[in-house]
Motif scaffolding. Structure first.
Motif, mmCIF file in Angstrom:
data_model
loop_
_atom_site.group_PDB
_atom_site.id
_atom_site.type_symbol
_atom_site.label_atom_id
_atom_site.label_comp_id
_atom_site.label_asym_id
_atom_site.label_seq_id
_atom_site.Cartn_x
_atom_site.Cartn_y
_atom_site.Cartn_z
ATOM 1 N N ARG B 321 0.822 -1.211 0.000
ATOM 2 C CA ARG B 321 0.000 0.000 0.000
ATOM 3 C C ARG B 321 0.852 1.254 0.000
ATOM 4 N NH1 ARG B 321 -4.658 0.963 -0.556
ATOM 5 N NH2 ARG B 321 -4.723 3.101 0.157
ATOM 6 N N GLN B 323 3.228 2.027 -1.683
ATOM 7 C CA GLN B 323 3.520 2.514 -3.031
ATOM 8 C C GLN B 323 2.451 3.502 -3.497
ATOM 9 O OE1 GLN B 323 6.006 1.537 -5.288
ATOM 10 N NE2 GLN B 323 7.071 0.285 -3.780
ATOM 11 N N SER B 324 1.178 3.116 -3.317
ATOM 12 C CA SER B 324 0.148 4.021 -3.805
ATOM 13 C C SER B 324 0.036 5.237 -2.895
ATOM 14 C CB SER B 324 -1.195 3.310 -3.958
ATOM 15 O OG SER B 324 -1.393 2.416 -2.915
ATOM 16 N N GLU B 325 0.277 5.042 -1.592
ATOM 17 C CA GLU B 325 0.233 6.205 -0.702
ATOM 18 C C GLU B 325 1.303 7.206 -1.102
ATOM 19 O OE1 GLU B 325 0.473 4.274 3.052
ATOM 20 O OE2 GLU B 325 -1.685 3.835 3.063
ATOM 21 N N ALA B 327 2.544 7.575 -4.037
ATOM 22 C CA ALA B 327 2.144 8.196 -5.294
ATOM 23 C C ALA B 327 1.104 9.276 -5.046
ATOM 24 C CB ALA B 327 1.585 7.137 -6.239
ATOM 25 N N PHE B 328 0.131 8.981 -4.172
ATOM 26 C CA PHE B 328 -0.888 9.992 -3.858
ATOM 27 C C PHE B 328 -0.227 11.209 -3.222
ATOM 28 C CE2 PHE B 328 -4.145 6.388 -3.421
ATOM 29 C CZ PHE B 328 -4.423 6.482 -4.775
ATOM 30 N N PRO B 334 -5.519 8.811 -9.117
ATOM 31 C CA PRO B 334 -5.589 7.346 -8.976
ATOM 32 C C PRO B 334 -5.298 6.587 -10.268
ATOM 33 C CG PRO B 334 -7.443 8.377 -7.876
ATOM 34 C CD PRO B 334 -6.694 9.484 -8.550
ATOM 35 N N THR B 337 -1.687 6.668 -10.971
ATOM 36 C CA THR B 337 -0.985 5.827 -10.000
ATOM 37 C C THR B 337 -1.040 4.373 -10.461
ATOM 38 O OG1 THR B 337 -1.781 7.301 -8.285
ATOM 39 C CG2 THR B 337 -0.892 5.177 -7.576
ATOM 40 N N MET B 338 -2.229 3.979 -10.896
ATOM 41 C CA MET B 338 -2.397 2.603 -11.350
ATOM 42 C C MET B 338 -1.498 2.310 -12.549
ATOM 43 S SD MET B 338 -3.784 -0.270 -10.841
ATOM 44 C CE MET B 338 -5.169 -0.218 -9.735
ATOM 45 N N ILE B 341 2.547 3.419 -11.546
ATOM 46 C CA ILE B 341 3.240 2.871 -10.377
ATOM 47 C C ILE B 341 2.866 1.406 -10.117
ATOM 48 C CG2 ILE B 341 3.739 3.195 -7.917
ATOM 49 C CD1 ILE B 341 4.402 5.708 -9.370
ATOM 50 N N ILE B 342 1.578 1.170 -10.020
ATOM 51 C CA ILE B 342 1.164 -0.164 -9.554
ATOM 52 C C ILE B 342 1.312 -1.231 -10.640
ATOM 53 C CG2 ILE B 342 -0.667 -1.484 -8.429
ATOM 54 C CD1 ILE B 342 0.136 0.831 -6.755
#
Ligand SMILES: N[C@@H](CCC(=O)N[C@@H](CS)C(=O)NCC(=O)O)C(=O)O
Lengths: 338, 425
Positions: B321, B323-325, B327-328, B334, B337-338, B341-342
């Protein structure tokens, strides 16, 4: 030492695998049951009813063989095979014989190594279309979609016919008769082609039989008959002569009902040999002397089998035509029983 | 010296083969090997004996004989005068086409569903769960039959498209009509789509063992060339961006390079579309995409996509998580980010199981026989096998071909997998 064990084992397995091939007659006797490759379901030729009892023109031949070999027409297990699976089933030993509208051809004799022992129905390939399609000849089918069963002579004849007449078609290749009927009735094909007898049988089961016509062209010769594995001649003879016994019975007027009476009173030497009243013909086939009498008593003569299952008056309503006895101008002819 | 005399002179006794752990493993391996060899020899011997007993010999000469049967869907020229080998090729191509398109569609659908299943939107994620669970838990064969029955039962008969003179006089419309500006007709047999025609095509080139459709390959070559040039343009743009920090405007160059040459070529060759037209029993002209193909493709796609969705979901959930935090925190939206990054990180987890899904899909194409789709199983393993009686030869050859296809897919996918793995820097 090791080597000899190895080859000994190999030789033993060879023997076992070799034995499975020869001696079908002994196998059937030992098993007490005949394994008969039949249709998946074609009314009049081979079809199980709701409680699993098989009946039909081809089925009766299997019953006759069971009666001849085992003395009981009910000691048969019917194994449904499709056009695609039937010959493999026979060759792998899954069935002892096939009786399912199979055409005798040169390549099936040679390449497929099968033995067709007789022709129990002389047929030809035809086409069925819906009446409202407005077609009266197969030559008008240019551009049509045609349903065919795979693994049959039908698909090869069809290709030849359209090529010869310089017309085109779109094939829809299906596995068995019921799937072909479903597609044809749903309108996924304009025409359904198979043996003319098969078409008549299929049409008989259709809810709106009157709306379908069988076109006049017969585009091939389809001699249909029972098949056994190549190389087991004794077994082939048993099936062949059981069939001929039914033909001779018709020729001599022996029926299911009068067979005992004829046996007691006949003075015809051929009849006496056939029914086991004189000589030991049954034993020469490795059968009981009353074998052929049992076959006739079980299913009746060829004419009776024909009219009971597919003849005029049944829903399938086929005329004897080519399948009349030779004495009536047909092709059904048995060699002398002596 | 004294020690050496302690070692027994006659070091080896036969019983040590069983009781001495140093030798026991060799003994076991040898015994297993001998048994295995015996089993193989038994199978081979049995086969040879049985073939001989039936008077059959093992050979592939039948592949060069006339096939004699027709095939509904043929992407390379084929008539019933062609050889069984040619029929094999037609079937193989039919297999590859559904497998290829199926893999592409299943991947697209699978990724979308997998991502949506993790959506914060309750309704969307629940719907995706229902989709995945229904498709995963019902056998593929049923989906194929269902798609086929639906396609062929709800669509009109070809003759429903017909306008008779009386109907014209009465001003009535036919029961069915073509769609997409009257270019596509969907009947209960298939979808008739327009086909490309060329007034001044380049003809064909006969190479002896096969003929090349020059028109087709010219188009392929031009597109490949355009893509290559476009990549060069993008690469130099990136280089310029890295050197100066300013990215030159490239979009119009890309469009020009990608489309102009192809359009020029098509115009030069006199490209036009042949619209299917009702003639006699069926639509003539254009290309018929039979429902057997469509149904197989739809069912394979929907079924495999359900599995791929689960793989994608697992892959995404494997990324922490944090990673997305992070990025945010950097202010990425979102969906960026997807995609930035993800997903790139998740790919590493996703690809290995994805390979087996591709292999499954490819092998599952052989179920097409249920709806009369003549693929490799239908031609070589079906009609050819049946008409020639060469069961063993056909089955072995078919296994070999499926094996080759599967191994090729794994090789390509493994190469791709290597390229997305973390590179130690
Ligand atoms: N006589 C042809 C065709 C045999 C055939 O497929 N017959 C059809 C109808 S005449 C049939 O038996 N269908 C019933 C089934 O599929 O079980 C052959 O031997 O290849």
């Amino acid at each position: 030492m090791k080597k000899s064990v190895f080859f000994g084992a190999l030789a033993a397995t060879t023997l076992v695998s070799g034995m499975a091939l020869a001696g079908t007659l002994d196998d059937v006797k030992a098993r007490g049951e005949l394994l008969c490759g039949s249709n998946t379901g074609l009314t009049g030729f081979g079809n199980p009813d709701a409680s699993g009892n098989w009946s039909g023109f081809d089925v009766d031949l299997c019953r006759a063989v069971a009666a001849a070999v085992l003395g009981d027409p009910n000691k048969v297990k019917f194994i449904p095979t499709t056009g695609e699976t039937r010959f493999t089933a026979l060759q792998s030993g899954e069935v002892d014989m096939l009786a399912r509208n199979s055409t005798w051809t040169a390549s099936r004799d040679s390449e497929l190594a099968l033995d067709f022992v007789a022709v129990n129905y002389y047929d030809g390939q035809g086409f069925m279309v819906k009446k409202d399609l407005g077609v009266s000849s197969a030559k008008e089918l240019d551009g049509a979609t045609v349903c065919i069963q795979t693994g049959t002579t039908t698909e090869l004849n069809l290709a030849d016919f359209f090529k010869q007449n310089n017309i085109t078609y779109q094939p829809v290749t299906v596995a068995d008769d019921s799937e072909a009927q479903r597609q044809y009735l749903a309108g996924a094909c304009d025409a359904y082609t198979t043996d003319a007898s098969g078409l008549a049988a299929s049409r008989a089961t259709m809810p709106d039989a009157d709306n379908h016509i069988i076109l006049p062209e017969i585009i091939s010769k389809e001699p249909l008959g029972p098949v056994v594995r190549h190389g087991d001649n004794n077994w082939g003879d048993v099936v062949r002569w059981t069939y001929y016994a039914l033909l001779i019975a018709e020729e001599k007027g022996i029926t299911k009902d009068n067979v005992e009476e004829v046996l007691a009173s006949s003075t015809d030497e051929e009849v006496k040999r056939l029914l086991g009243a004189s000589g030991d013909m049954g034993a020469k086939f490795g059968l009981d002397n009353a074998a052929f009498k049992n076959a006739i008593a079980a299913v009746g003569n060829y004419g009776e089998i024909f009219s009971r299952n597919i003849g005029e008056g049944t829903t399938i309503n086929l005329a004897r035509g080519l399948n009349a006895l030779w004495t009536q101008g047909g092709l059904q002819y048995a060699p002398p029983f002596r | 010296m004294a020690m050496a005399t302690d070692v027994p002179k006659d070091g080896f006794r036969l019983s040590m083969l069983i009781y001495d752990t140093r030798y026991r493993s060799y003994t076991i391996q040898l015994v297993v090997l001998v048994l295995f060899a015996l089993a193989v020899a038994w199978l081979l011997n049995n086969t040879v004996q049985n073939l001989a007993a039936r008077g059959k010999e093992f050979n592939y000469a039948f592949l060069w004989q006339r096939a004699g049967y027709d095939i509904g869907q043929q992407l390379i020229p084929y008539t019933n005068d062609s050889t069984h080998f040619r029929a094999l090729l037609v079937g193989l191509i039919n297999t590859l086409v559904v497998a290829f398109l199926g893999c592409i569609f299943a991947t697209i659908l699978g990724v979308v569903v997998g991502v949506l299943r993790l959506s914060n939107n309750w309704l969307v994620s629940r719907l995706m769960t229902i989709y995945v669970e229904t498709f995963r838990n019902v056998p593929l064969l049923l989906w194929i039959l269902l798609s086929y029955v639906i396609l062929s039962e709800v669509t009109p008969l070809p003759r429903d498209f017909r306008v008779t003179d009386e109907m014209e006089a009465a001003g009535e419309a036919p029961n069915a009509s073509m769609i997409l500006f009257d270019t596509v007709a969907v009947t209960n047999r298939g979808t008739n789509i327009p086909s490309p025609l060329f007034e001044r095509g380049l003809g064909t080139l006969d190479l002896g063992f096969m003929t090349l459709n020059l028109t087709f390959w010219a188009v392929v070559a031009v597109i490949a060339g355009s893509v290559f040039v476009n990549r060069r343009i993008l690469a130099s743009a990136r280089a310029a961006q890295a050197a100066t920090g300013l990215r030159p405007v490239t979009w119009w160059k890309s469009i020009l390079v990608l489309f102009a040459p192809v359009i020029a070529l098509l115009v030069a060759m006199g490209f036009h579309l042949e619209i299917p037209e009702l003639k006699g029993f069926n639509f003539a002209g254009g290309i018929l995409v039979a429902h057997s193909f469509t149904a197989l493709l739809i069912a394979l796609t929907l079924y495999t996509a359900a599995f791929i969705a689960e793989i994608v979901r697992a892959g995404i959930q494997a990324i922490s998580r944090g990673q997305s935090e992070a990025a945010f925190a950097l202010g990425l939206r979102p969906n960026r980010t997807m995609s930035l990054i993800i997903l790139p990180q998740a790919l590493r987890v996703i690809i290995p199981p994805l390979i087996s899904q591709y292999l499954n899909l490819t092998k599952n194409t052989s179920l097409g026989i249920a709806v009369s789709y003549l693929d490799l199983r239908g031609t070589l393993g079906g009609i050819t096998l049946n008409q020639t009686g060469r069961e063993l030869e056909c089955m072995l050859l078919m296994m070999l071909i499926y094996l080759t296809i599967s191994l090729s897919i794994s090789t390509v996918m493994n190469l791709y997998n290597k390229s997305v793995q973390l590179k130690a820097r």
